[in-house]
Enzyme design. Structure first.
Site, PDB file in Angstrom:
ATOM      1  N   ASP A  25      22.087 -27.767  43.748  1.00  0.00           N
ATOM      2  CA  ASP A  25      20.698 -27.788  43.244  1.00  0.00           C
ATOM      3  C   ASP A  25      19.757 -28.761  43.954  1.00  0.00           C
ATOM      4  OD1 ASP A  25      21.900 -26.018  41.543  1.00  0.00           O
ATOM      5  OD2 ASP A  25      21.565 -27.153  39.708  1.00  0.00           O
ATOM      6  N   LYS A 130      22.260 -19.798  39.949  1.00  0.00           N
ATOM      7  CA  LYS A 130      23.017 -20.024  38.714  1.00  0.00           C
ATOM      8  C   LYS A 130      22.068 -20.249  37.532  1.00  0.00           C
ATOM      9  CE  LYS A 130      24.175 -25.002  39.246  1.00  0.00           C
ATOM     10  NZ  LYS A 130      23.126 -25.514  38.417  1.00  0.00           N
ATOM     11  N   CYS A 163      24.210 -31.118  36.300  1.00  0.00           N
ATOM     12  CA  CYS A 163      24.817 -29.979  37.004  1.00  0.00           C
ATOM     13  C   CYS A 163      26.021 -30.364  37.850  1.00  0.00           C
ATOM     14  CB  CYS A 163      23.762 -29.267  37.841  1.00  0.00           C
ATOM     15  SG  CYS A 163      22.557 -28.436  36.789  1.00  0.00           S
TER      16      CYS A 163
HETATM   17  N1  TIU Z   1      20.661 -29.437  38.470  1.00  0.00           N
HETATM   18  C1  TIU Z   1      20.630 -30.088  37.311  1.00  0.00           C
HETATM   19  O1  TIU Z   1      21.245 -31.144  37.153  1.00  0.00           O
HETATM   20  N2  TIU Z   1      19.801 -29.572  36.309  1.00  0.00           N
HETATM   21  C2  TIU Z   1      19.177 -30.340  35.362  1.00  0.00           C
HETATM   22  O2  TIU Z   1      18.498 -29.815  34.473  1.00  0.00           O
HETATM   23  N3  TIU Z   1      19.324 -31.688  35.487  1.00  0.00           N
HETATM   24  C3  TIU Z   1      18.720 -32.667  34.740  1.00  0.00           C
HETATM   25  O3  TIU Z   1      19.066 -33.838  34.909  1.00  0.00           O
HETATM   26  N4  TIU Z   1      17.768 -32.334  33.884  1.00  0.00           N
END
Ligand code: TIU
Length: 226
Positions: A25, A130, A163
């Site tokens: 991400d 995802k 994530c």
């Molecule tokens: N990629 C991921 O960690 N998604 C989130 O929503 N992370 C947060 O820390 N909010």
């Protein structure tokens, strides 16, 4: 051939099957102002510090001709894959699917949903979309990794306790030997990153291993370099 990476809680060994780099991400939604991370009330500026280290890891894997998979958290334009619980969580003004300065928040194909320019995948590198925090939930990641004969995952990306940790736990339960690169992951909360790293290596590596980028690349180069 055995690859040894100096890691916590003890050396990380790679043998037989291939290691794969999983970059989680590294998208504008979490790293740049005006995206999902910002909408949730976070200081997104903390995350960009790891970009050069993640880049170094990606280049290292490319040079060694080892597989790389990038993930991106997103939802379909009609939000059919976004449960109401996720949509309504947090009570922020801008919700998933709303229009923000980088397009609709966390929606596949919108400008803010793209992986950051510096870490754009090359042709041949998988980019997995995802809908959840874990990279295995509702995706083909496991089947892709099985097809690539991957048994070991070297993990980088954001955010450490959301994530990244969710994915690492999912991978651990599926039989992958996971190593998190500590200077290639970041959280909006320094203490949550620290706690996550500690949780992973506690109890004899209950979730896996942690090592820095330099030691990780050194071990891989010794085994797979020419
Ligand atoms: N990629 C991921 O960690 N998604 C989130 O929503 N992370 C947060 O820390 N909010």
């Amino acid at each position: 051939m055995t690859v040894i990476i100096e890691a916590k809680p003890y050396p990380y060994l790679l043998s037989a099957k291939k290691p794969c780099l999983l970059v989680i991400d590294m998208q504008r939604d979490f790293i740049e102002p005006g995206g999902f991370g910002d909408a949730l009330g976070n200081d997104v500026s903390r995350l960009s510090a790891i970009i050069p280290t993640v880049k170094k890891l990606i280049y290292g894997f490319r040079q060694l001709h080892l597989p790389i998979v990038h993930t991106r958290e997103c939802h379909k334009a009609d939000l059919s894959d976004c449960p109401p619980s996720k949509l309504n969580r947090g009570g922020s003004t801008l919700k998933i699917g709303d229009s923000g300065p980088m397009g609709r928040i966390l929606i596949d194909g919108e400008p803010g949903n793209a992986l950051i320019d510096e870490l754009r995948p090359l042709p041949g590198e998988l980019e997995i979309t995802k809908p959840g925090k874990g990279s295995f939930y509702n995706t083909d990641l496991h089947i892709h990794l099985q097809n690539l004969q991957v048994s070991h995952l070297i993990i980088a990306g954001v955010t450490t306790e959301v994530c990244v940790q969710t994915t690492m736990r999912e991978a651990n339960d599926r039989g992958y030997e996971c190593l998190l690169v500590e200077d290639a992951t970041e959280s909006y909360f320094a203490e949550f990153k620290r706690a996550t790293l500690d949780m992973i290596v506690a109890q004899g590596g209950i979730v896996g291993w942690v090592a820095n980028c330099e030691k990780t690349l050194k071990g891989l180069e010794q085994a797979y370099g020419q």
